[in-house]
Design a protein around this motif. Structure first.
Motif, short mmCIF file in Angstrom:
data_model
loop_
_atom_site.label_atom_id
_atom_site.label_comp_id
_atom_site.label_asym_id
_atom_site.label_seq_id
_atom_site.Cartn_x
_atom_site.Cartn_y
_atom_site.Cartn_z
N ARG A 119 35.87 106.75 42.40
CA ARG A 119 34.81 107.67 41.98
C ARG A 119 34.94 109.00 42.71
O ARG A 119 35.39 109.04 43.86
CB ARG A 119 33.42 107.10 42.26
N HIS A 165 30.22 114.62 44.56
CA HIS A 165 29.97 115.98 45.05
C HIS A 165 28.60 115.99 45.72
O HIS A 165 27.65 115.40 45.20
CB HIS A 165 29.96 116.97 43.89
N ARG A 204 21.35 117.88 47.79
CA ARG A 204 22.00 116.61 47.43
C ARG A 204 22.68 116.07 48.68
O ARG A 204 23.64 116.66 49.18
CB ARG A 204 23.03 116.86 46.34
N PRO A 219 26.56 97.30 56.41
CA PRO A 219 25.72 97.04 55.23
C PRO A 219 24.31 97.58 55.41
O PRO A 219 23.62 97.83 54.43
CB PRO A 219 25.69 95.51 55.12
N LEU A 220 23.89 97.76 56.65
CA LEU A 220 22.55 98.27 56.92
C LEU A 220 22.62 99.63 57.57
O LEU A 220 23.56 99.93 58.31
CB LEU A 220 21.82 97.33 57.90
N LEU A 221 21.61 100.45 57.29
CA LEU A 221 21.53 101.73 57.98
C LEU A 221 20.91 101.51 59.36
O LEU A 221 20.17 100.57 59.57
CB LEU A 221 20.64 102.68 57.18
N LEU A 271 13.05 99.67 59.92
CA LEU A 271 14.09 99.66 58.90
C LEU A 271 13.48 99.80 57.50
O LEU A 271 13.97 100.56 56.67
CB LEU A 271 14.88 98.35 59.01
N MET A 300 13.78 102.91 54.76
CA MET A 300 14.20 102.80 53.37
C MET A 300 13.15 103.44 52.45
O MET A 300 13.49 104.10 51.48
CB MET A 300 14.41 101.34 52.98
N ASP A 359 17.12 113.53 46.15
CA ASP A 359 18.51 113.35 45.74
C ASP A 359 19.36 112.82 46.89
O ASP A 359 20.19 113.54 47.44
CB ASP A 359 19.07 114.68 45.22
N LEU A 393 21.99 109.79 48.10
CA LEU A 393 22.84 108.66 47.72
C LEU A 393 23.23 107.92 48.99
O LEU A 393 23.80 108.51 49.90
CB LEU A 393 24.10 109.15 47.00
N LEU A 394 22.89 106.65 49.04
CA LEU A 394 23.25 105.85 50.20
C LEU A 394 24.53 105.09 49.89
O LEU A 394 24.64 104.46 48.85
CB LEU A 394 22.14 104.84 50.52
N PRO A 445 26.31 102.29 51.67
CA PRO A 445 26.51 101.33 52.74
C PRO A 445 27.89 100.70 52.63
O PRO A 445 28.54 100.80 51.58
CB PRO A 445 25.42 100.29 52.47
N ARG A 469 35.81 100.24 46.34
CA ARG A 469 35.72 101.51 45.62
C ARG A 469 36.20 102.62 46.53
O ARG A 469 35.80 102.71 47.70
CB ARG A 469 34.27 101.76 45.20
N TRP A 490 36.16 106.49 47.21
CA TRP A 490 35.40 107.70 46.88
C TRP A 490 36.19 108.92 47.32
O TRP A 490 36.68 108.97 48.45
CB TRP A 490 34.07 107.72 47.64
#
Lengths: 183, 977
Positions: free
Chosen positions: B166, B169, B194, B202-204, B218, B222, B230, B232-233, B235, B262, B264
């Motif tokens: 993917r 931007h 953005r 897996p966790l912030l 936590l 979230m 806008d 995008l997380l 993890p 994936r 990026w």
């Protein structure tokens, strides 16, 4: 025999993707009635000459005109008449380009698998188009409206591009899922 | 008892969701939220692997990406993925994990005899020992060495997993979701920018997750993020490379989704590196025993996963941060025996009285075999033995600077930290939090707020709001400053490992320095310090320290090795993306492709196109089928799909002048409705492409190019039109895909054409050789051009592409009474080679001038064209230049190999001077013998000579006779009549 032969030429035979495209929601391949390139006319002239056709920019004074209703001959006549005073070159490419349509909230994410342009609505507004590439395949991308994109590709690439679009469609599920908290 | 080392409560694991898994076949259980490492530790398993070189038992050393030891293979068969860090693998239902070395078993590894040989297995051992005899020796030795050493094994079966690519931007990319990263992201996103946040976990939360609970923050976090417009997380996403100008690469691991990984490609305006810091070990004898662990890792296991990494702990440190671990271990019921502190003075934090603190103390040896059992300590000249099953070590903290340095950013050494910190800021890039050398939760948070605000302000966004998120409270802040005292402790009790993954000891580095290596880069390559999957995350600074101490230089003068992407290993599947399941390159299909497929065509690639090579039902093999197809064209009539040829529509008042300049021959006088063969050169005078171009109207031409060169010719024309001659009125449009074109060739072709176009006069007068005619076919626009590549009477019929299949089928139908048949590329080759017609890519291979291939006569003397000046190069006119000729097999049977070299004598293995080469070969049905085209020194002077066409790599050889390149109908009567 003449009748049998005439039957063959009755319908256009499209590249074999349209049947499968229907199986993925939001992905379809509706073909326009005619597509022509016009070279040699400025944007203002083009806009004045067009009726209900879509105008896509290809290069300086070079345009793609897409009509949903007029057949190539009719479109060519109209354009030639409307741009009579311009020194233009008209070329019929109706069969040379194939159109995919991506519609739905996931359309932008799906395109992000192959298109490196920023397609965020703030950067690529509805109505905008760009000649660009899906990976290394030339495409013309058109943001028809919010959450709806048309992808024009050369006919010979249609089947391959379809495979890639479908693969991107199924491998991209859940991209924007929120981060889960596991406790 | 299941999970004997799991605490009854606490941590971020879900005790209601049990996950069975296996390690080396042993069935175990963990909880959702575990990593493989935490689940193994909960089950009391510390021994997870054997080391790279000496096969020493190794345990879990860290709790994250820096893990040097716990490399495992996850999955089996085709799904197996080797070299994964157990500390990074999220536990999943039924996960199968395997240790990667150890034979016959992990507990009892015969390879461990290597330890006995350790004194001779020092750095450079293999290169010094396995020399010769001969050049083949090393590959022989290497086979055995690779079996003994090395990392995991890649599966050999095709990869069944799916991968995704993917593009992303954003205005602000935040890398790392610890306190600094979260502060930056929340601030930046409040303005509507953005924002993308990538974190490996897996966790912030980053380092916040390593602190003791509660974890209310936590959820609050979230909720806060969800409110922002806008964000995008990302993890489980490791940003692995920074490629300047705001470009980053990231690898995301996915669970239960379409793809498994994936890749990026991220383009951002502003980047905030909040990549944190990682702890360094201390170096002493046997510091690699299972049960020896970074203090921060032990803290993470008790707090985040609710796991006791041991029952009796000793801590060995040179800074205050390890004291936090001591408190948390105590809270979790682990007996903390002692804190062994290298520093002379007491720590700046209060210490519970139950814990004994030894100052000015040195651990000099860890005892135990497969697990640490005791640590030997020296303090004030007294030696003590402290029994323990967990030895936590801390040698200070190093900012994680890889991404900063990739771009590349300058770094400097900071004595107080004993580590490198970023030196200069880069445009559009900020480093925040521990990565910048700032420690402490509050300080990192504040710095994150500033970085976030600065990033969006640089982009013209309004002033950001202060995030409504409150950081979890912490009892005290612990300093990470380290003393001058060396973290490399003396000791001869056993190996002192600097790099655990590559088994590099202090002694190895000392040896490298003794042997004359000085640069840290050389030391790295000689000893393998800092290589492997962890890239020396826990080793590099200590390695530089050893070099500095031996050479008596400051660490800043020794420097660091170059940081290069990727920051963590990236699988090749992820690099391939969707193309691991689809074709790598697109496949171009002609409008008639489906017919060829259904009728037994064997395809061959031609550029990106697939074209019919021959039709299976025409003969037993390639040559038989093609000879049959070619024969049918010569005797009756055949059709071939030539839709793939490049077609370029050229219009404008200067179109004729444009073609005059592009082609070597003349165009202005070509009549409307006629076509002409044209040749174009490159600027350097070599032949570039050829094809026939038709004049459709006064200012309108249709150019055809070769299939393979069509895109290159199009670019060539556009470049000259747009850049060199913008004053010419020329408009160029590719119409390759708009037209389907069928070649109709053979003595019966006119009859077939007449039957198809009923009532149209296609006689020799109306449509002479090279004539072009517009027509209509059942209401469809068509164009007929009388062009012959085969040398027979032939036509090319074009219709809009979607009618191509109809045209093809119609031709077969009306041609049936004339014995029509399709022919493929091989037959087309036989026909054109008989005629001496050339093909770009074979005979015209970018190394021939027009004079070399008999096209010199076409070069116009009274106009300019691209490449004309280059034709005056003396080399083009030298005697003995290779020239086009024909070749015929002397025995009339042996096929000639394309690409074969021409020599004077029969080839028996002895080198001979080359006289030229074969460029294309055929079986000639007309002559009933194998023939070929090629280039030979002297050209016509060599006619009638016998030579040998030899191809040593395919072990083929044919005796051939040199002839004229035209084997058939030299007057061209068949195609013109």
């Amino acid at each position: 025999m003449a009748h049998r032969l005439a039957e063959k030429f009755k319908n256009r035979c499209l590249p074999p993707v349209d049947g499968a495209a229907g199986s993925l929601a939001g992905l379809s391949a509706p073909q326009p009635a005619a597509i022509m390139t016009v070279a040699g006319a400025a944007e203002s002239r083009m806009k004045a000459a067009l009726l209900d056709e879509t105008l896509l920019w290809l290069g300086p004074n070079k345009w793609l005109v897409v009509s949903e209703t007029r057949q190539p001959g009719e479109l060519a006549e109209k354009l030639a008449a409307a741009l009579e005073k311009e020194n233009i070159a008209l070329t019929d490419v109706s069969h040379g380009l194939f159109r995919f349509r991506l519609k739905g909230p996931g359309a932008r994410d799906m395109l992000s698998a192959g298109v490196s342009l920023d397609l965020h609505p703030s950067a690529f507004k509805p109505g905008r188009s760009a000649p660009c590439a899906w990976r290394n395949v030339y495409i013309v991308l058109h943001a028809v409206e919010a959450e709806c994109f048309d992808v024009y590709t050369f006919r010979s690439y249609a089947s391959s591009l379809w495979e890639w679009l479908a693969a991107s469609y199924t491998s991209g599920t859940g991209i924007f899922q929120p981060c889960r908290t596991e406790r | 008892m299941s999970q004997p080392f799991r605490l009854p409560s606490g941590g971020l694991v879900d005790r209601s969701r049990k996950l069975p898994f296996s390690f080396n076949g042993k069935r175990l259980e963990g909880y959702a939220g575990d990593t493989l490492a935490s689940a193994l530790l909960a089950n009391g398993i510390h021994l997870v692997g054997r080391s790279f070189k000496y096969h020493r038992p190794r345990g879990i050393f860290t709790a994250g990406v820096e893990e040097p030891n716990a490399l495992v293979q996850v999955g089996s068969g085709a799904h197996a993925e080797p070299n994964l860090r157990a500390t990074e693998v999220p536990l999943s239902y039924g996960l199968e994990a395997y240790s990667q070395r150890g034979w016959p078993s992990l507990r009892f590894d015969l390879g461990a005899v290597a330890q006995l040989l350790a004194p001779v297995l020092a750095a450079g051992f293999y290169y010094k020992t396995f020399m010769g005899p001969g050049r083949r020796a090393w590959p022989f030795y290497e086979y055995f060495i690779r079996r003994a050493a090395g990392l995991g094994k890649a599966p050999e079966a095709p990869d069944p997993d799916r991968y995704d690519h993917r593009h992303l931007h954003c205005d602000v990319l935040v890398i790392g979701a610890g306190p600094a990263g979260l502060a930056a992201a929340l601030t930046a996103a409040s303005t509507g920018a953005r924002v993308a946040v990538a974190d490996q976990n897996p966790l912030l939360g980053g380092s916040l997750l390593d602190r003791a609970g509660p974890w209310d923050w936590l959820e609050q976090l979230m909720a806060q993020l969800a409110k922002l417009p806008d964000v995008l997380l990302l993890p489980q996403t490791a940003v692995f490379g920074h490629y300047r100008q705001g470009r980053f690469g990231a690898l995301q691991r996915l669970e239960n989704q379409g793809a498994r990984q994936r890749l990026w490609q991220i383009q951002t305006q502003q980047a905030i590196l909040a990549t944190g810091a990682s702890e360094r070990p201390l170096v002493f004898s046997h510091n690699d025993r299972p049960g020896v662990m970074l203090a921060s890792a032990a803290r993470c296991y008790v707090n985040r996963y609710g796991v006791q990494p041991g029952r009796n702990a000793v801590l060995f440190t040179n800074n205050d941060s390890a004291y936090a671990t001591a408190f948390d271990l105590m809270q979790a019921g682990v007996a903390v025996k002692a804190i062994v502190d290298l520093r002379p003075g007491p720590a700046a934090v209060p210490v519970p009285k139950e814990i004994e603190v030894l100052t000015s103390a040195k651990a000099f040896n860890a005892k135990g075999r497969r697990h640490v059992a005791a640590v030997e300590v020296e303090t004030d000249g007294l030696r003590r033995r402290l029994d323990c099953d967990l030895l936590c070590i801390s040698g200070g903290w190093s900012p994680v600077l890889h991404l900063f340095a990739h771009s590349p950013g300058q770094i400097r050494y900071q004595e107080a930290l004993g580590a490198w910190v970023p030196k200069l800021e880069q445009e559009g890039l900020q480093v925040a939090g521990a990565a910048s050398g700032v420690f402490g939760r509050e300080a990192c948070w504040r710095q994150g707020l500033e970085a976030g605000a600065k990033a969006v302000q640089a982009l013209g966004f309004s002033s950001p709001e202060k995030p409504a998120f409150t950081l979890p409270r912490e009892a005290a802040e612990f300093s990470v400053s380290v003393p001058e005292i060396s973290p490399i402790l003396p000791g001869k009790k056993g190996p002192r490992f600097v790099d655990l993954q590559n088994d590099v000891t202090v002694e190895d580095i000392e040896l490298a320095l003794r042997e004359g290596y000085r640069s840290i880069e050389q030391v790295k390559r000689y000893t393998t310090l800092g290589m492997g999957t962890d890239q020396g995350r826990t080793a590099n600074i200590n390695g530089s320290r050893v070099v500095a101490e031996v050479l008596a230089r400051p660490v800043s003068a020794v420097g660091a090795t170059t940081f290069r992407p990727p920051w963590t290993p990236v699988t090749l599947g992820a690099v391939a993306g969707q193309q691991s399941e689809t074709s790598l390159a697109p496949l171009r299909r002609s409008p008639i492709h489906s017919w060829h497929e259904e009728n037994g065509a064997v395809f061959m690639p031609s550029g990106l196109w697939w074209r019919p090579h021959y039709y299976r039902n025409h003969g037993a093999g390639l040559v038989e089928a093609a000879a049959f197809e070619a024969q049918n064209v010569r005797r009756r009539v055949g059709i071939a799909d030539v839709s793939t040829l490049g077609k370029i529509d050229i219009q404008g008042e200067d179109a004729s002048e444009f073609l005059n300049r592009i082609y070597i021959n003349h165009w202005s006088k070509l009549a409307i409705g006629k076509a002409r063969y044209g040749v174009m050169l490159r600027e350097d005078g070599y032949v570039f492409d050829d094809g026939t171009t038709a004049r459709l109207a006064e200012n309108h031409y249709l150019m055809t190019t070769t299939t393979v060169n069509a895109p290159a010719v199009q670019s060539h024309l556009e470049f000259y039109q747009q850049v060199i001659w913008p004053d010419l009125d020329v408009k160029i449009t590719s119409v390759t895909d708009h037209w389907a074109v069928v070649a109709l060739a053979g003595p019966n072709s006119r009859s077939v054409l007449g039957s198809l176009f009923e009532g149209l006069d296609v006689g020799n007068e109306a449509l002479p050789f090279l004539g072009v005619m517009e027509a209509e076919l059942y209401g469809v626009q068509a164009r007929i051009a009388r062009i012959s590549f085969s040398g027979e009477r032939a036509y090319e019929i074009a219709v809009p592409a979607d009618y191509g299949l109809a045209l093809w089928e119609a031709l077969l139908e009306v041609g049936e009474t004339f014995a029509i048949g399709p022919y493929g590329l091989e037959a087309m080759d036989y026909l054109r080679i008989e005629k001496g017609h050339l093909v770009v890519g074979a005979d015209i291979d970018g190394r021939v001038s027009p004079y070399d291939v008999g096209l010199g006569g076409m070069c116009s003397q009274n106009k300019d064209f691209i490449g004309r000046r280059s034709l005056e190069k003396p080399a083009f006119h030298e005697q003995g230049r290779l020239q086009l000729a024909g070749f015929m097999s002397t025995d009339g049977k042996t096929m000639i190999t394309a690409g074969a070299q021409l020599v004077a004598e029969s080839f028996k293995g002895k080198p001979q001077p080359s006289l030229g080469r074969i460029t294309s070969r055929a079986y000639s049905p007309a002559l009933g013998a194998p023939i070929a085209l090629g280039l030979i020194a002297g050209g016509p002077e060599a006619y009638e000579q016998p030579v040998y066409a030899v191809s040593p790599i395919t072990d083929e050889q044919a005796e051939v006779r040199v002839t004229s390149p035209c084997f058939y109908d030299p007057q061209g009567e068949r195609m013109k009549g």
